[in-house]
Scaffold this motif. Sequence first.
Motif, PDB file in Angstrom:
ATOM      1  N   LEU A  83      23.602  -5.626  -5.485  1.00 32.96           N
ATOM      2  CA  LEU A  83      23.455  -6.914  -4.789  1.00 32.96           C
ATOM      3  C   LEU A  83      22.159  -7.606  -5.196  1.00 32.96           C
ATOM      4  CD1 LEU A  83      24.593  -6.101  -1.125  1.00 32.96           C
ATOM      5  CD2 LEU A  83      25.900  -7.234  -2.922  1.00 32.96           C
ATOM      6  N   VAL A  84      21.075  -6.834  -5.256  1.00 32.48           N
ATOM      7  CA  VAL A  84      19.774  -7.404  -5.637  1.00 32.48           C
ATOM      8  C   VAL A  84      19.831  -7.947  -7.060  1.00 32.48           C
ATOM      9  CG1 VAL A  84      17.341  -6.834  -6.090  1.00 32.48           C
ATOM     10  CG2 VAL A  84      18.475  -5.957  -4.033  1.00 32.48           C
ATOM     11  N   LYS A  85      20.588  -7.285  -7.919  1.00 34.00           N
ATOM     12  CA  LYS A  85      20.719  -7.743  -9.311  1.00 34.00           C
ATOM     13  C   LYS A  85      21.693  -8.909  -9.457  1.00 34.00           C
ATOM     14  CE  LYS A  85      19.471  -3.409 -11.561  1.00 34.00           C
ATOM     15  NZ  LYS A  85      19.915  -2.300 -12.434  1.00 34.00           N
ATOM     16  N   GLY A  86      22.303  -9.316  -8.341  1.00 34.68           N
ATOM     17  CA  GLY A  86      23.165 -10.487  -8.366  1.00 34.68           C
ATOM     18  C   GLY A  86      24.608 -10.231  -8.729  1.00 34.68           C
ATOM     19  N   ARG A  87      25.026  -8.984  -8.667  1.00 34.73           N
ATOM     20  CA  ARG A  87      26.437  -8.679  -8.907  1.00 34.73           C
ATOM     21  C   ARG A  87      26.840  -7.548  -7.963  1.00 34.73           C
ATOM     22  NH1 ARG A  87      23.552  -5.884 -12.716  1.00 34.73           N
ATOM     23  NH2 ARG A  87      24.282  -3.764 -13.058  1.00 34.73           N
ATOM     24  N   ALA A  88      27.803  -7.807  -7.140  1.00 39.74           N
ATOM     25  CA  ALA A  88      28.252  -6.810  -6.166  1.00 39.74           C
ATOM     26  C   ALA A  88      29.376  -5.978  -6.756  1.00 39.74           C
ATOM     27  CB  ALA A  88      28.727  -7.509  -4.897  1.00 39.74           C
ATOM     28  N   GLU A  89      29.250  -4.656  -6.637  1.00 35.03           N
ATOM     29  CA  GLU A  89      30.336  -3.780  -7.080  1.00 35.03           C
ATOM     30  C   GLU A  89      31.586  -4.103  -6.263  1.00 35.03           C
ATOM     31  OE1 GLU A  89      29.219   0.234  -6.331  1.00 35.03           O
ATOM     32  OE2 GLU A  89      27.796   0.326  -7.982  1.00 35.03           O
ATOM     33  N   ALA A 151      28.923 -13.523   3.405  1.00 33.71           N
ATOM     34  CA  ALA A 151      28.782 -14.766   2.644  1.00 33.71           C
ATOM     35  C   ALA A 151      28.139 -14.504   1.283  1.00 33.71           C
ATOM     36  CB  ALA A 151      27.954 -15.782   3.441  1.00 33.71           C
ATOM     37  N   VAL A 152      27.098 -13.674   1.255  1.00 29.40           N
ATOM     38  CA  VAL A 152      26.406 -13.363   0.001  1.00 29.40           C
ATOM     39  C   VAL A 152      27.330 -12.621  -0.957  1.00 29.40           C
ATOM     40  CG1 VAL A 152      24.564 -11.948  -1.014  1.00 29.40           C
ATOM     41  CG2 VAL A 152      24.068 -13.392   0.968  1.00 29.40           C
ATOM     42  N   VAL A 153      28.008 -11.582  -0.449  1.00 31.11           N
ATOM     43  CA  VAL A 153      28.893 -10.790  -1.312  1.00 31.11           C
ATOM     44  C   VAL A 153      30.065 -11.644  -1.785  1.00 31.11           C
ATOM     45  CG1 VAL A 153      30.400  -8.772  -1.412  1.00 31.11           C
ATOM     46  CG2 VAL A 153      28.181  -8.612  -0.279  1.00 31.11           C
ATOM     47  N   SER A 154      30.591 -12.511  -0.920  1.00 36.53           N
ATOM     48  CA  SER A 154      31.681 -13.413  -1.331  1.00 36.53           C
ATOM     49  C   SER A 154      31.245 -14.285  -2.498  1.00 36.53           C
ATOM     50  CB  SER A 154      32.112 -14.301  -0.153  1.00 36.53           C
ATOM     51  OG  SER A 154      32.736 -13.545   0.850  1.00 36.53           O
ATOM     52  N   ALA A 155      30.014 -14.806  -2.422  1.00 38.75           N
ATOM     53  CA  ALA A 155      29.506 -15.664  -3.490  1.00 38.75           C
ATOM     54  C   ALA A 155      29.318 -14.856  -4.785  1.00 38.75           C
ATOM     55  CB  ALA A 155      28.192 -16.310  -3.075  1.00 38.75           C
ATOM     56  N   LEU A 156      28.768 -13.649  -4.662  1.00 40.63           N
ATOM     57  CA  LEU A 156      28.522 -12.833  -5.852  1.00 40.63           C
ATOM     58  C   LEU A 156      29.825 -12.371  -6.508  1.00 40.63           C
ATOM     59  CD1 LEU A 156      25.521 -10.614  -4.663  1.00 40.63           C
ATOM     60  CD2 LEU A 156      25.448 -12.565  -6.225  1.00 40.63           C
ATOM     61  N   GLN A 157      30.819 -12.044  -5.703  1.00 36.58           N
ATOM     62  CA  GLN A 157      32.091 -11.563  -6.244  1.00 36.58           C
ATOM     63  C   GLN A 157      33.063 -12.696  -6.547  1.00 36.58           C
ATOM     64  OE1 GLN A 157      32.286  -7.219  -3.954  1.00 36.58           O
ATOM     65  NE2 GLN A 157      33.970  -8.633  -3.753  1.00 36.58           N
ATOM     66  N   ARG A 158      32.697 -13.919  -6.150  1.00 34.46           N
ATOM     67  CA  ARG A 158      33.577 -15.087  -6.298  1.00 34.46           C
ATOM     68  C   ARG A 158      34.943 -14.820  -5.656  1.00 34.46           C
ATOM     69  NH1 ARG A 158      30.490 -15.140 -11.021  1.00 34.46           N
ATOM     70  NH2 ARG A 158      29.485 -17.162 -11.406  1.00 34.46           N
TER      71      ARG A 158
END
Length: 199
Positions: A83-89, A151-158
């Motif tokens: 998440l910190v690196k901007g991409r959620a597994e 909201a954050v994970v939704s944005a990162l995972q699109r």
Amino acid sequence: MNDRILVWDLPLRVFHWVLAASFAGAFLTAESERLRDLHLLFGYTFAAAIAFRLVWGFVGTRHARFSSLRFGLDDVRRYLVSLVKGRAEPHAGHSPVGMVMIPLLLGLGITVATSGWAVYSDLGGEWLEEAHEAAAGVMLAVVIGHVLGVAVVSALQRENLALALVTGRKRGAPAEAIRSARPIAAILLLVALAGLWLP
């Protein structure tokens, strides 16, 4: 993992939105003596939803079961780093953070519900009422954190994870899909909850 597969069964989705609505309703009516009966109805609905979830965690579909929360501390750490690196597994079911949030929210919910019942039953003094309000305040803070995290994970995972709890569908491998949405169980849950609201 680009296929949209059925991940969340209907009873789990009903539980999620009923829990959110009943907690919000109870929180907003807590300070009004005039709305005390409504506050109690929201509280009983909240408690009934949690009781259902505790059972469904053992008999529900694969991603609804507590046994699906098999992540270690390394998994949680790796997920937070992603998440910190901007991409959620991506995870078809709950993420490793979900492993922490689910028992935390259920535990807080049980604390709020039981302390509220004890206050209503006059089993304690003012300290118990303050404990009930404090537990509700802590739960509200955790819920806000949960919503922001989604909201954050939704944005990162699109991928709209909140919408997935409406449709039941997320991106994932076909092998990770559940076979049935269990609509009959959802109808029985709604009937039972509606019974609380009958005069």
